[in-house]
Design an enzyme around this catalytic site. Structure first.
Site, PDB file in Angstrom:
ATOM      1  N   ALA A 119      41.486 -35.560  10.241  1.00 54.89           N
ATOM      2  CA  ALA A 119      42.260 -36.491   9.406  1.00 54.89           C
ATOM      3  C   ALA A 119      42.531 -35.941   8.006  1.00 54.89           C
ATOM      4  O   ALA A 119      43.537 -36.289   7.390  1.00 54.89           O
ATOM      5  CB  ALA A 119      41.549 -37.839   9.329  1.00 54.89           C
TER       6      ALA A 119
ATOM      7  N   GLN B 236      39.472 -44.522  10.497  1.00 50.07           N
ATOM      8  CA  GLN B 236      38.397 -45.507  10.712  1.00 50.07           C
ATOM      9  C   GLN B 236      38.952 -46.766  11.362  1.00 50.07           C
ATOM     10  O   GLN B 236      39.970 -47.289  10.922  1.00 50.07           O
ATOM     11  CB  GLN B 236      37.760 -45.913   9.369  1.00 50.07           C
ATOM     12  CG  GLN B 236      37.163 -44.778   8.578  1.00 50.07           C
ATOM     13  CD  GLN B 236      35.784 -44.345   9.079  1.00 50.07           C
ATOM     14  OE1 GLN B 236      35.177 -44.984   9.948  1.00 50.07           O
ATOM     15  NE2 GLN B 236      35.290 -43.238   8.532  1.00 50.07           N
TER      16      GLN B 236
ATOM     17  N   ALA C  37      39.186 -37.192  15.728  1.00 52.58           N
ATOM     18  CA  ALA C  37      38.416 -37.370  16.966  1.00 52.58           C
ATOM     19  C   ALA C  37      36.949 -37.705  16.694  1.00 52.58           C
ATOM     20  O   ALA C  37      36.346 -38.496  17.419  1.00 52.58           O
ATOM     21  CB  ALA C  37      38.508 -36.104  17.820  1.00 52.58           C
ATOM     22  N   HIS C  38      36.378 -37.109  15.631  1.00 52.32           N
ATOM     23  CA  HIS C  38      34.925 -37.278  15.469  1.00 52.32           C
ATOM     24  C   HIS C  38      34.532 -38.649  14.923  1.00 52.32           C
ATOM     25  O   HIS C  38      33.347 -38.962  14.807  1.00 52.32           O
ATOM     26  CB  HIS C  38      34.319 -36.144  14.630  1.00 52.32           C
ATOM     27  CG  HIS C  38      34.503 -36.236  13.148  1.00 52.32           C
ATOM     28  ND1 HIS C  38      33.527 -36.741  12.315  1.00 52.32           N
ATOM     29  CD2 HIS C  38      35.524 -35.872  12.351  1.00 52.32           C
ATOM     30  CE1 HIS C  38      33.955 -36.664  11.054  1.00 52.32           C
ATOM     31  NE2 HIS C  38      35.155 -36.146  11.049  1.00 52.32           N
TER      32      HIS C  38
ATOM     33  N   THR D 126      46.845 -21.598  16.844  1.00 51.16           N
ATOM     34  CA  THR D 126      46.411 -21.720  18.236  1.00 51.16           C
ATOM     35  C   THR D 126      45.662 -23.030  18.431  1.00 51.16           C
ATOM     36  O   THR D 126      44.780 -23.358  17.639  1.00 51.16           O
ATOM     37  CB  THR D 126      45.508 -20.519  18.597  1.00 51.16           C
ATOM     38  OG1 THR D 126      46.285 -19.332  18.413  1.00 51.16           O
ATOM     39  CG2 THR D 126      45.015 -20.604  20.029  1.00 51.16           C
TER      40      THR D 126
ATOM     41  N   CYS E  42      31.770 -39.273   3.553  1.00 52.49           N
ATOM     42  CA  CYS E  42      32.918 -38.377   3.699  1.00 52.49           C
ATOM     43  C   CYS E  42      33.109 -37.560   2.445  1.00 52.49           C
ATOM     44  O   CYS E  42      33.686 -36.502   2.465  1.00 52.49           O
ATOM     45  CB  CYS E  42      34.192 -39.156   3.964  1.00 52.49           C
ATOM     46  SG  CYS E  42      34.069 -40.181   5.398  1.00 52.49           S
TER      47      CYS E  42
HETATM   48  C1  LIG Z   1      39.479 -42.796   6.210  1.00 53.24           C
HETATM   49  C2  LIG Z   1      39.187 -41.353   6.398  1.00 53.24           C
HETATM   50  N1  LIG Z   1      40.170 -40.460   6.268  1.00 53.24           N
HETATM   51  C3  LIG Z   1      39.974 -39.154   6.443  1.00 53.24           C
HETATM   52  C4  LIG Z   1      38.722 -38.665   6.749  1.00 53.24           C
HETATM   53  C5  LIG Z   1      38.553 -37.196   6.972  1.00 53.24           C
HETATM   54  O1  LIG Z   1      38.534 -36.946   8.353  1.00 53.24           O
HETATM   55  P1  LIG Z   1      38.130 -35.541   8.948  1.00 53.24           P
HETATM   56  O2  LIG Z   1      36.648 -35.433   8.839  1.00 53.24           O
HETATM   57  O3  LIG Z   1      38.612 -35.588  10.369  1.00 53.24           O
HETATM   58  O4  LIG Z   1      38.845 -34.485   8.171  1.00 53.24           O
HETATM   59  C6  LIG Z   1      37.645 -39.559   6.866  1.00 53.24           C
HETATM   60  C7  LIG Z   1      36.264 -39.137   7.083  1.00 53.24           C
HETATM   61  O5  LIG Z   1      35.783 -38.134   6.838  1.00 53.24           O
HETATM   62  C8  LIG Z   1      37.901 -40.933   6.700  1.00 53.24           C
HETATM   63  O6  LIG Z   1      36.914 -41.823   6.810  1.00 53.24           O
END
Ligand SMILES: Cc1ncc(COP(=O)(O)O)c(C=O)c1O
Length: 401
Positions: free
Chosen positions: A74, A182, A203-204, A244, A331
């Site tokens: 994300a 989320q 995905a995670h 890739t 995060c």
């Molecule tokens: C709302 C939101 N956006 C973006 C991210 C970033 O996602 P990613 O870890 O897949 O880069 C997160 C969490 O880390 C998130 O909670």
């Protein structure tokens, strides 16, 4: 490994579902081909797997497969959406509207654009974490090309009124991006009913692997060259994201999306009632406790609480053997400090400093919730007995709120 604490940080990341792990395994060795290899069977097998994953992700969000662009997660999707729209629409205006409580992947990308001469409006939120749609409407100008508002906040779980926001942006020809990392599959969300043009997925956060995500890009944008690509190279992903493809990751993401589509609604109910049981126990047994963020609509797994008269770091330390939780946003734990989300909601520092995000999810069980609830009650009691702040309160000096 010694016995691990109970995991209650599902908004930081989720464990990969066993079914997803199983599905991914063959794509590391036997089916290792490059999905871009057009001349042989190894490439075709990989490509078929990628296209299946794309359809599964598209199905979850009600999109066409061609509208799903795979990325590394994300963060990258947010960057591609915000900077990509800015670059592609620069001829239409140089103004972007977002919210103070968005994820840093959006906020920092906006800040970088600001340094390049863009005007960025960051909307305030109220004490519940919610923005005012009227204030948003007043902020839009002829120059506005993009509005970016998330589905569920990663710290406090609250969901904005995306339907009202989408109605405004669509009427005015403004591109609407939604970071849906989320709450996807748990909260009501519709690309079409909410007029969302771009959406970031990870995905995670939904029981898939780390390092893979997607940006949904509405077909009508793609035909207008929006967004401008940010990673250049072999022209993968319709020229929008070269590199890739992470075939095992996409296989896992696809199955995680299918599982979420089939089980998300039931799971949301189960997790929501566990979350409410924890909340009810803590509010019944602990004084000077605050819920951060509106109770509803809210991510069913999120419980963000501030504990008055306590040192937050100490509380987390004492709880760490029992439960893995986070303070503020995991995060952005690369940047310690007070939570900017709680600050934007006007939570005073005395309270925001002792805030914990309990993130329940697929792994959470009723006995775990009971164990965590009992442990938090006991720990808070013990720490307060020794706390000078608590003694101050006994002498009639309450904390500000
Ligand atoms: C709302 C939101 N956006 C973006 C991210 C970033 O996602 P990613 O870890 O897949 O880069 C997160 C969490 O880390 C998130 O909670």
């Amino acid at each position: 490994m010694s016995k691990m604490p109970i995991y209650m940080d599902h908004q930081a990341t989720t464990p990969v579902d066993e079914r997803v792990v199983e599905a991914m395994l063959p794509y590391f060795s036997g089916r290792f081909g490059n999905a871009a290899s057009r001349t042989h069977a190894h490439g075709r097998v990989a490509r078929d797997a990628v296209e299946r994953g794309r359809s599964q992700v598209a199905d979850l969000i009600g999109a066409k497969p061609e509208e799903v662009i795979f990325t590394s997660g994300a963060t990258e999707s947010d960057n591609l959406a915000v900077r990509g729209v800015a670059e592609a629409r620069i001829g239409d205006g140089k103004h972007i509207v977002t919210v103070r409580t968005e994820h840093k992947a959006v906020l920092d990308t906006c800040a970088a654009l600001e340094r390049e001469g863009w005007r960025i409006s960051r909307l305030d939120v109220d004490s519940n974490g919610l923005l005012s749609v009227d204030a948003l409407a007043d902020t839009l100008t002829e120059e506005t090309v993009l509005v970016s508002v998330m589905l569920a906040n990663n710290e406090v779980g609250v969901a904005q009124d995306l339907r009202a926001i989408g109605a405004l942006t669509r009427k005015r020809g403004i591109t609407f991006h939604c970071d849906a990392a989320q709450g996807l599959g748990y909260l009501p969300w519709s690309l079409d009913e909410m007029h969302i043009d771009l959406a970031s997925l990870s995905a995670h956060k939904m029981y898939g692997p780390k390092g893979v995500g997607a940006l949904y890009v509405r077909e009508s944008l793609q035909t207008r060259g929006i967004p401008a690509p940010q990673i250049h190279g072999g022209g993968h992903e319709r020229g929008l994201r070269s590199g890739t493809l992470n075939v095992p990751g996409i296989v896992g993401f696809g199955l995680a999306a299918e599982i979420m589509k089939n089980e998300g609604a039931t799971e949301a109910e189960r997790i929501g009632s566990l979350r409410d049981a924890l909340k009810n126990q803590l509010f019944a047994e602990i004084e000077e406790l605050r819920l951060n963020g509106a109770a509803d609509p809210r991510h069913p797994g999120n419980l963000n609480l501030s504990f008055g008269y306590l040192d937050g770091a100490r509380l987390l330390l004492e709880l760490a053997e029992v439960v893995s939780v986070s303070s503020g946003s995991a995060c952005s734990s690369a940047q310690p400090g007070p939570s900017y989300v709680l600050e934007a909601m006007g939570v005073p520092k005395d309270w925001s400093g002792a805030s914990i995000r309990f993130g329940l999810g697929r792994m959470s069980t009723a006995p775990d919730v009971q164990t965590v609830g009992d442990s938090v009650v006991a720990t808070v009691g013990r720490l307060r007995e020794r706390s000078p702040h608590w003694a101050r309160r006994a002498n009639g000096k309450p904390l500000d709120w």
